[in-house]
Design an enzyme around this catalytic site. Structure first.
Site, short mmCIF file in Angstrom:
data_model
loop_
_atom_site.label_atom_id
_atom_site.label_comp_id
_atom_site.label_asym_id
_atom_site.label_seq_id
_atom_site.Cartn_x
_atom_site.Cartn_y
_atom_site.Cartn_z
CG ASP A 143 3.86 6.68 19.11
OD1 ASP A 143 4.14 8.01 19.25
OD2 ASP A 143 3.48 6.79 18.17
NE ARG A 193 3.63 11.50 22.72
CZ ARG A 193 4.05 10.94 21.83
NH1 ARG A 193 4.02 9.49 21.82
NH2 ARG A 193 3.80 11.94 20.62
C1 LIG Z 1 -0.32 12.59 22.62
C2 LIG Z 1 -0.73 11.57 22.81
C3 LIG Z 1 -0.18 10.32 22.46
C4 LIG Z 1 -0.34 9.34 23.00
N1 LIG Z 1 0.45 8.10 22.87
C5 LIG Z 1 0.72 6.47 23.50
C6 LIG Z 1 0.92 6.15 23.29
O1 LIG Z 1 2.21 5.73 22.36
N2 LIG Z 1 0.97 4.29 23.86
C7 LIG Z 1 -0.06 4.61 24.41
O2 LIG Z 1 -0.28 3.10 24.83
N3 LIG Z 1 -0.75 4.98 24.51
C8 LIG Z 1 -0.78 6.26 23.66
N4 LIG Z 1 -2.26 7.38 23.97
C9 LIG Z 1 -3.06 7.16 24.80
C10 LIG Z 1 -3.12 7.50 26.10
O3 LIG Z 1 -2.36 6.16 26.87
C11 LIG Z 1 -4.76 7.51 27.34
O4 LIG Z 1 -5.15 5.78 26.50
C12 LIG Z 1 -5.72 8.07 26.32
O5 LIG Z 1 -4.85 10.36 26.18
C13 LIG Z 1 -6.84 8.27 27.37
O6 LIG Z 1 -6.02 8.95 28.57
P1 LIG Z 1 -6.21 9.91 29.10
O7 LIG Z 1 -5.46 11.33 30.19
O8 LIG Z 1 -5.40 11.17 28.19
O9 LIG Z 1 -7.01 10.30 30.01
P2 LIG Z 1 -8.72 9.22 30.10
O10 LIG Z 1 -8.71 9.47 31.75
O11 LIG Z 1 -9.14 8.47 29.92
O12 LIG Z 1 -9.16 10.58 30.13
C14 LIG Z 1 -9.97 12.37 30.73
C15 LIG Z 1 -11.42 13.02 30.03
O13 LIG Z 1 -10.57 13.25 28.29
C16 LIG Z 1 -11.99 12.93 27.69
N5 LIG Z 1 -11.60 11.65 26.68
C17 LIG Z 1 -10.89 11.09 26.32
N6 LIG Z 1 -10.54 10.40 25.67
C18 LIG Z 1 -11.09 10.99 24.42
C19 LIG Z 1 -12.01 10.76 23.32
N7 LIG Z 1 -11.10 9.85 22.80
N8 LIG Z 1 -12.98 11.45 22.79
C20 LIG Z 1 -13.68 12.46 23.41
N9 LIG Z 1 -13.06 12.67 25.10
C21 LIG Z 1 -11.83 11.61 25.58
C22 LIG Z 1 -12.92 11.22 28.63
O14 LIG Z 1 -14.24 11.76 28.76
C23 LIG Z 1 -12.04 12.43 30.28
O15 LIG Z 1 -13.05 13.14 30.52
C24 LIG Z 1 -1.59 9.46 23.99
C25 LIG Z 1 -2.30 9.77 24.57
C26 LIG Z 1 -1.82 11.37 23.52
C27 LIG Z 1 -2.89 12.13 23.77
#
Ligand SMILES: Cc1cc2nc3c(=O)[nH]c(=O)nc-3n(C[C@H](O)[C@H](O)[C@H](O)COP(=O)(O)OP(=O)(O)OC[C@H]3O[C@@H](n4cnc5c(N)ncnc54)[C@H](O)[C@@H]3O)c2cc1C
Length: 320
Positions: A143, A193
Protein backbone atom coordinates in the site's frame (compact mmCIF):
# COMPACT_ATOMS: atom_id res chain seq x y z
CA UNK A 1 -18.55 21.92 2.01
CA UNK A 2 -20.78 19.57 4.04
CA UNK A 3 -18.89 16.57 2.65
CA UNK A 4 -15.59 18.03 3.90
CA UNK A 5 -17.02 18.78 7.37
CA UNK A 6 -18.45 15.27 7.54
CA UNK A 7 -15.12 13.75 6.56
CA UNK A 8 -13.21 15.86 9.14
CA UNK A 9 -15.66 14.82 11.86
CA UNK A 10 -15.22 11.15 10.99
CA UNK A 11 -11.42 11.49 10.96
CA UNK A 12 -11.63 13.02 14.45
CA UNK A 13 -13.69 10.02 15.58
CA UNK A 14 -11.12 7.68 14.01
CA UNK A 15 -8.35 9.31 16.05
CA UNK A 16 -10.12 9.38 19.42
CA UNK A 17 -8.82 6.57 21.68
CA UNK A 18 -11.96 6.74 23.87
CA UNK A 19 -14.37 6.48 20.97
CA UNK A 20 -12.25 3.72 19.44
CA UNK A 21 -12.29 1.73 22.67
CA UNK A 22 -16.06 2.12 23.04
CA UNK A 23 -16.83 1.23 19.45
CA UNK A 24 -14.51 -1.77 19.32
CA UNK A 25 -15.93 -3.30 22.47
CA UNK A 26 -19.65 -2.43 22.16
CA UNK A 27 -21.84 -5.22 20.83
CA UNK A 28 -24.24 -2.89 19.05
CA UNK A 29 -21.54 -1.87 16.55
CA UNK A 30 -21.04 -5.39 15.16
CA UNK A 31 -23.17 -4.64 12.07
CA UNK A 32 -21.06 -1.64 11.21
CA UNK A 33 -17.84 -3.63 11.67
CA UNK A 34 -19.05 -6.48 9.48
CA UNK A 35 -19.84 -4.13 6.63
CA UNK A 36 -16.27 -2.88 6.12
CA UNK A 37 -14.05 -5.56 7.67
CA UNK A 38 -13.95 -9.31 8.09
CA UNK A 39 -14.21 -9.73 11.83
CA UNK A 40 -11.92 -12.08 13.70
CA UNK A 41 -8.57 -13.61 12.89
CA UNK A 42 -6.79 -14.85 9.78
CA UNK A 43 -8.98 -17.96 9.56
CA UNK A 44 -12.16 -15.85 9.67
CA UNK A 45 -10.78 -13.50 7.02
CA UNK A 46 -9.99 -16.39 4.70
CA UNK A 47 -13.49 -17.80 5.28
CA UNK A 48 -14.93 -14.42 4.21
CA UNK A 49 -12.68 -14.42 1.12
CA UNK A 50 -13.82 -17.94 0.25
CA UNK A 51 -17.47 -16.91 0.51
CA UNK A 52 -16.89 -13.82 -1.67
CA UNK A 53 -15.23 -15.93 -4.35
CA UNK A 54 -17.69 -18.83 -4.20
CA UNK A 55 -20.87 -16.73 -4.06
CA UNK A 56 -19.94 -13.65 -6.12
CA UNK A 57 -16.77 -14.44 -8.08
CA UNK A 58 -14.91 -11.68 -6.20
CA UNK A 59 -11.23 -12.18 -5.37
CA UNK A 60 -9.68 -10.74 -2.21
CA UNK A 61 -6.62 -8.97 -0.92
CA UNK A 62 -6.36 -9.57 2.82
CA UNK A 63 -5.15 -6.79 5.05
CA UNK A 64 -4.46 -7.07 8.78
CA UNK A 65 -5.53 -3.75 10.33
CA UNK A 66 -3.12 -1.50 12.20
CA UNK A 67 -1.12 1.28 10.57
CA UNK A 68 1.44 3.92 11.66
CA UNK A 69 2.64 1.56 14.38
CA UNK A 70 5.55 2.70 16.57
CA UNK A 71 5.67 0.00 19.24
CA UNK A 72 7.85 -3.07 18.68
CA UNK A 73 5.23 -5.44 20.13
CA UNK A 74 2.59 -4.19 17.68
CA UNK A 75 5.01 -4.49 14.77
CA UNK A 76 5.64 -8.12 15.76
CA UNK A 77 1.90 -8.70 15.99
CA UNK A 78 1.36 -7.24 12.51
CA UNK A 79 4.10 -9.35 10.98
CA UNK A 80 2.76 -12.51 12.65
CA UNK A 81 -0.75 -11.73 11.38
CA UNK A 82 0.48 -11.28 7.79
CA UNK A 83 2.34 -14.59 8.00
CA UNK A 84 -0.70 -16.30 9.53
CA UNK A 85 -3.04 -15.15 6.81
CA UNK A 86 -0.66 -16.33 4.09
CA UNK A 87 -0.56 -19.77 5.76
CA UNK A 88 -4.36 -19.76 6.06
CA UNK A 89 -4.71 -18.99 2.33
CA UNK A 90 -2.44 -21.89 1.41
CA UNK A 91 -4.24 -24.72 -0.34
CA UNK A 92 -7.61 -22.93 -0.45
CA UNK A 93 -7.51 -22.34 -4.21
CA UNK A 94 -7.80 -18.59 -3.58
CA UNK A 95 -5.26 -16.00 -4.68
CA UNK A 96 -2.47 -15.64 -2.12
CA UNK A 97 -2.81 -11.86 -2.11
CA UNK A 98 -1.98 -9.82 0.97
CA UNK A 99 -1.71 -6.05 1.38
CA UNK A 100 0.73 -4.35 3.72
CA UNK A 101 1.62 -0.80 4.81
CA UNK A 102 5.29 -0.02 5.44
CA UNK A 103 4.38 1.65 8.73
CA UNK A 104 2.76 -1.58 9.91
CA UNK A 105 5.99 -3.51 9.79
CA UNK A 106 8.27 -1.10 11.61
CA UNK A 107 9.21 1.68 9.17
CA UNK A 108 8.65 4.33 11.87
CA UNK A 109 10.98 2.49 14.26
CA UNK A 110 13.74 1.52 11.84
CA UNK A 111 13.47 1.37 8.04
CA UNK A 112 15.94 -1.54 7.95
CA UNK A 113 13.67 -3.51 10.29
CA UNK A 114 10.69 -2.89 7.98
CA UNK A 115 12.77 -4.06 5.02
CA UNK A 116 13.68 -7.30 6.79
CA UNK A 117 10.07 -7.95 7.75
CA UNK A 118 8.83 -7.33 4.21
CA UNK A 119 11.46 -9.70 2.93
CA UNK A 120 10.33 -12.46 5.26
CA UNK A 121 6.65 -11.92 4.46
CA UNK A 122 7.32 -11.91 0.71
CA UNK A 123 9.30 -15.15 1.00
CA UNK A 124 6.48 -16.77 2.97
CA UNK A 125 4.07 -15.62 0.29
CA UNK A 126 6.22 -17.02 -2.49
CA UNK A 127 6.33 -20.41 -0.74
CA UNK A 128 2.63 -20.27 0.13
CA UNK A 129 1.72 -19.63 -3.49
CA UNK A 130 3.77 -22.57 -4.83
CA UNK A 131 0.67 -24.74 -5.33
CA UNK A 132 -1.87 -21.95 -5.87
CA UNK A 133 -3.95 -21.72 -9.08
CA UNK A 134 -1.73 -20.44 -11.92
CA UNK A 135 -4.30 -17.93 -13.17
CA UNK A 136 -4.38 -16.04 -9.86
CA UNK A 137 -2.42 -12.98 -8.78
CA UNK A 138 -0.26 -14.09 -5.86
CA UNK A 139 1.52 -11.03 -4.52
CA UNK A 140 2.44 -8.99 -1.51
CA UNK A 141 0.83 -5.67 -2.40
CA UNK A 142 2.57 -2.65 -0.90
CA UNK A 143 0.00 0.00 0.00
CA UNK A 144 1.12 3.61 -0.35
CA UNK A 145 0.93 5.99 2.59
CA UNK A 146 1.78 9.69 2.91
CA UNK A 147 4.36 11.47 0.69
CA UNK A 148 7.17 11.06 3.23
CA UNK A 149 7.31 7.30 2.62
CA UNK A 150 6.84 7.13 -1.16
CA UNK A 151 10.55 6.92 -2.06
CA UNK A 152 11.21 4.30 0.60
CA UNK A 153 8.19 2.21 -0.43
CA UNK A 154 9.19 2.21 -4.10
CA UNK A 155 12.81 1.35 -3.24
CA UNK A 156 11.71 -1.57 -1.08
CA UNK A 157 9.32 -2.80 -3.75
CA UNK A 158 12.00 -2.67 -6.42
CA UNK A 159 14.51 -4.46 -4.20
CA UNK A 160 12.08 -7.30 -3.52
CA UNK A 161 11.10 -7.53 -7.20
CA UNK A 162 14.77 -7.62 -8.25
CA UNK A 163 15.23 -10.68 -6.07
CA UNK A 164 12.34 -12.40 -7.83
CA UNK A 165 9.89 -12.08 -4.93
CA UNK A 166 6.18 -11.67 -5.74
CA UNK A 167 5.41 -8.02 -5.02
CA UNK A 168 3.20 -5.28 -6.42
CA UNK A 169 3.03 -1.55 -5.77
CA UNK A 170 0.31 1.03 -5.13
CA UNK A 171 0.72 4.45 -6.78
CA UNK A 172 -1.47 7.51 -6.17
CA UNK A 173 -2.91 9.73 -8.91
CA UNK A 174 -3.01 12.82 -6.65
CA UNK A 175 0.80 13.00 -6.66
CA UNK A 176 2.46 14.78 -9.58
CA UNK A 177 5.48 12.45 -9.42
CA UNK A 178 3.34 9.38 -10.12
CA UNK A 179 3.58 9.71 -13.90
CA UNK A 180 7.36 9.15 -13.72
CA UNK A 181 7.04 6.46 -11.04
CA UNK A 182 4.48 4.62 -13.15
CA UNK A 183 6.63 4.80 -16.26
CA UNK A 184 9.49 3.21 -14.32
CA UNK A 185 7.21 0.37 -13.16
CA UNK A 186 5.92 -0.15 -16.69
CA UNK A 187 9.49 -0.52 -17.93
CA UNK A 188 10.08 -3.13 -15.20
CA UNK A 189 6.97 -5.06 -16.29
CA UNK A 190 5.60 -4.92 -12.75
CA UNK A 191 2.08 -4.83 -11.32
CA UNK A 192 0.70 -1.47 -10.16
CA UNK A 193 -2.50 -0.71 -8.29
CA UNK A 194 -3.53 2.82 -9.19
CA UNK A 195 -5.58 4.72 -6.57
CA UNK A 196 -6.55 8.40 -6.35
CA UNK A 197 -4.86 8.73 -2.95
CA UNK A 198 -6.29 9.02 0.53
CA UNK A 199 -3.97 11.86 1.55
CA UNK A 200 -3.79 15.59 0.85
CA UNK A 201 -0.60 17.15 -0.53
CA UNK A 202 0.55 20.72 -1.12
CA UNK A 203 0.11 22.11 -4.66
CA UNK A 204 3.89 21.83 -5.17
CA UNK A 205 3.71 18.05 -5.16
CA UNK A 206 0.06 17.15 -5.56
CA UNK A 207 -3.13 17.81 -7.46
CA UNK A 208 -5.55 19.17 -4.92
CA UNK A 209 -8.80 19.55 -6.91
CA UNK A 210 -10.91 16.43 -7.42
CA UNK A 211 -11.28 17.20 -11.12
CA UNK A 212 -7.50 17.40 -11.55
CA UNK A 213 -6.94 14.15 -9.69
CA UNK A 214 -9.50 12.48 -11.89
CA UNK A 215 -7.95 13.89 -15.06
CA UNK A 216 -4.55 12.61 -13.92
CA UNK A 217 -6.09 9.20 -13.19
CA UNK A 218 -7.21 9.07 -16.82
CA UNK A 219 -3.76 10.02 -18.12
CA UNK A 220 -2.18 7.34 -15.94
CA UNK A 221 -4.70 4.73 -17.07
CA UNK A 222 -3.77 5.59 -20.68
CA UNK A 223 -0.15 4.74 -19.84
CA UNK A 224 -1.10 1.56 -17.97
CA UNK A 225 -2.91 0.27 -21.06
CA UNK A 226 -0.35 1.43 -23.62
CA UNK A 227 1.30 -0.83 -26.20
CA UNK A 228 4.57 -0.34 -24.32
CA UNK A 229 3.01 -1.62 -21.09
CA UNK A 230 1.58 -4.66 -22.87
CA UNK A 231 4.92 -5.47 -24.49
CA UNK A 232 6.68 -5.19 -21.11
CA UNK A 233 4.28 -7.66 -19.43
CA UNK A 234 2.91 -4.97 -17.12
CA UNK A 235 -0.20 -5.84 -15.05
CA UNK A 236 -2.61 -2.88 -14.51
CA UNK A 237 -4.82 -2.75 -11.41
CA UNK A 238 -7.33 0.09 -11.23
CA UNK A 239 -8.60 0.52 -7.67
CA UNK A 240 -11.61 2.82 -7.61
CA UNK A 241 -15.35 3.00 -6.89
CA UNK A 242 -15.74 5.65 -9.56
CA UNK A 243 -17.96 4.15 -12.26
CA UNK A 244 -16.75 6.67 -14.84
CA UNK A 245 -13.16 5.56 -14.30
CA UNK A 246 -14.04 1.87 -14.47
CA UNK A 247 -15.87 2.54 -17.76
CA UNK A 248 -12.89 4.52 -19.05
CA UNK A 249 -10.53 1.69 -18.06
CA UNK A 250 -12.62 -0.89 -19.91
CA UNK A 251 -12.67 1.31 -22.99
CA UNK A 252 -8.86 1.66 -22.92
CA UNK A 253 -8.43 -2.06 -22.33
CA UNK A 254 -10.63 -2.95 -25.29
CA UNK A 255 -8.92 -0.40 -27.54
CA UNK A 256 -5.48 -1.76 -26.60
CA UNK A 257 -6.40 -5.44 -26.95
CA UNK A 258 -6.14 -6.29 -23.23
CA UNK A 259 -8.51 -9.18 -22.47
CA UNK A 260 -10.23 -9.35 -19.04
CA UNK A 261 -7.85 -11.12 -16.68
CA UNK A 262 -4.79 -9.37 -18.12
CA UNK A 263 -5.72 -6.50 -15.77
CA UNK A 264 -8.11 -6.10 -12.84
CA UNK A 265 -10.26 -3.78 -10.79
CA UNK A 266 -10.05 -3.49 -7.04
CA UNK A 267 -12.50 -2.03 -4.53
CA UNK A 268 -12.96 -1.93 -0.77
CA UNK A 269 -15.15 -4.44 1.04
CA UNK A 270 -18.52 -2.83 1.78
CA UNK A 271 -18.18 0.06 -0.68
CA UNK A 272 -20.26 0.12 -3.89
CA UNK A 273 -20.37 -3.66 -4.08
CA UNK A 274 -23.16 -3.57 -6.74
CA UNK A 275 -20.59 -1.96 -9.07
CA UNK A 276 -18.11 -4.76 -8.30
CA UNK A 277 -20.74 -7.41 -8.97
CA UNK A 278 -21.80 -5.73 -12.23
CA UNK A 279 -18.19 -5.78 -13.45
CA UNK A 280 -17.85 -9.48 -12.57
CA UNK A 281 -21.10 -10.19 -14.43
CA UNK A 282 -19.56 -8.52 -17.47
CA UNK A 283 -16.55 -10.83 -17.30
CA UNK A 284 -14.09 -8.55 -15.53
CA UNK A 285 -11.67 -9.64 -12.81
CA UNK A 286 -12.48 -7.81 -9.58
CA UNK A 287 -10.78 -7.99 -6.21
CA UNK A 288 -11.96 -6.63 -2.87
CA UNK A 289 -9.61 -5.27 -0.22
CA UNK A 290 -10.65 -7.25 2.86
CA UNK A 291 -9.33 -5.83 6.15
CA UNK A 292 -9.47 -7.96 9.28
CA UNK A 293 -8.31 -7.79 12.89
CA UNK A 294 -9.05 -6.09 16.17
CA UNK A 295 -8.52 -2.43 15.23
CA UNK A 296 -11.49 -2.07 12.92
CA UNK A 297 -12.96 1.26 14.09
CA UNK A 298 -10.44 3.84 12.73
CA UNK A 299 -10.50 2.15 9.31
CA UNK A 300 -14.30 1.81 9.17
CA UNK A 301 -15.10 5.33 10.32
CA UNK A 302 -12.77 6.73 7.63
CA UNK A 303 -14.81 4.78 5.05
CA UNK A 304 -17.99 6.25 6.54
CA UNK A 305 -16.44 9.70 6.24
CA UNK A 306 -15.80 9.27 2.52
CA UNK A 307 -19.48 9.62 1.72
CA UNK A 308 -22.03 11.65 3.75
CA UNK A 309 -24.67 9.19 2.55
CA UNK A 310 -23.01 6.72 4.95
CA UNK A 311 -24.35 8.72 7.94
CA UNK A 312 -27.23 6.30 8.19
CA UNK A 313 -24.82 3.40 8.76
CA UNK A 314 -23.43 5.10 11.84
CA UNK A 315 -26.84 6.14 13.13
CA UNK A 316 -28.32 2.69 12.61
CA UNK A 317 -25.45 0.98 14.41
CA UNK A 318 -25.78 3.28 17.43
CA UNK A 319 -29.55 3.18 17.80
CA UNK A 320 -29.59 -0.59 17.28
C1 LIG B 1 -8.39 -1.50 -3.22
C2 LIG B 1 -8.03 -0.14 -2.77
C3 LIG B 1 -6.79 0.09 -2.20
C4 LIG B 1 -6.42 1.36 -1.80
N1 LIG B 1 -5.17 1.58 -1.32
C5 LIG B 1 -4.76 2.84 -1.07
C6 LIG B 1 -3.42 3.12 -0.74
O1 LIG B 1 -2.57 2.23 -0.64
N2 LIG B 1 -3.07 4.41 -0.53
C7 LIG B 1 -3.98 5.45 -0.63
O2 LIG B 1 -3.61 6.61 -0.47
N3 LIG B 1 -5.27 5.20 -0.94
C8 LIG B 1 -5.68 3.94 -1.16
N4 LIG B 1 -6.99 3.70 -1.50
C9 LIG B 1 -8.00 4.80 -1.35
C10 LIG B 1 -8.07 5.66 -2.59
O3 LIG B 1 -6.90 6.42 -2.70
C11 LIG B 1 -9.28 6.61 -2.55
O4 LIG B 1 -9.16 7.46 -1.44
C12 LIG B 1 -10.63 5.93 -2.45
O5 LIG B 1 -10.67 4.75 -3.20
C13 LIG B 1 -11.73 6.87 -2.97
O6 LIG B 1 -11.53 7.17 -4.33
P1 LIG B 1 -12.41 6.48 -5.51
O7 LIG B 1 -11.66 6.57 -6.78
O8 LIG B 1 -12.75 5.10 -5.07
O9 LIG B 1 -13.73 7.23 -5.63
P2 LIG B 1 -14.35 8.65 -5.34
O10 LIG B 1 -14.10 9.54 -6.48
O11 LIG B 1 -13.97 9.12 -3.97
O12 LIG B 1 -15.86 8.20 -5.32
C14 LIG B 1 -16.50 7.52 -6.42
C15 LIG B 1 -17.86 7.08 -5.97
O13 LIG B 1 -17.74 6.08 -4.94
C16 LIG B 1 -18.41 6.52 -3.79
N5 LIG B 1 -17.63 6.16 -2.62
C17 LIG B 1 -16.30 6.30 -2.44
N6 LIG B 1 -15.96 5.91 -1.21
C18 LIG B 1 -17.10 5.51 -0.61
C19 LIG B 1 -17.42 4.99 0.67
N7 LIG B 1 -16.49 4.79 1.59
N8 LIG B 1 -18.71 4.67 0.94
C20 LIG B 1 -19.67 4.84 0.01
N9 LIG B 1 -19.44 5.34 -1.23
C21 LIG B 1 -18.18 5.67 -1.52
C22 LIG B 1 -18.46 8.04 -3.89
O14 LIG B 1 -19.51 8.59 -3.13
C23 LIG B 1 -18.68 8.23 -5.38
O15 LIG B 1 -20.03 8.05 -5.73
C24 LIG B 1 -7.36 2.43 -1.92
C25 LIG B 1 -8.60 2.19 -2.50
C26 LIG B 1 -8.94 0.94 -2.93
C27 LIG B 1 -10.27 0.75 -3.58
Amino acid sequence: MFARLWQSAMIALARSPRVTHFMQTARITAGLRDRFVASGDATDAVARAQALFRDQGLRSSLFYLGEYVDQPALVDENVAAKQAVIQALRGTGLDVHVSVDMTQVGHLLDPALAARHLDTIAETLRDGAADAPPDGLHVLMLDMEDPSVVDATIALHDGLADRGLPVALTLQAYLKRTEADLDAQIRRGGAVRLVKGAFVGTPAIAYTRRADIKANSRRLIDRMFSAEARAAGFYPIVATHDARLTAYTRERARAGGWPPGSYEFEMLLGVREPLARALVAEGERVRLYVPFGRDWWPYSVRRIGENPANAWLLTRSLVG
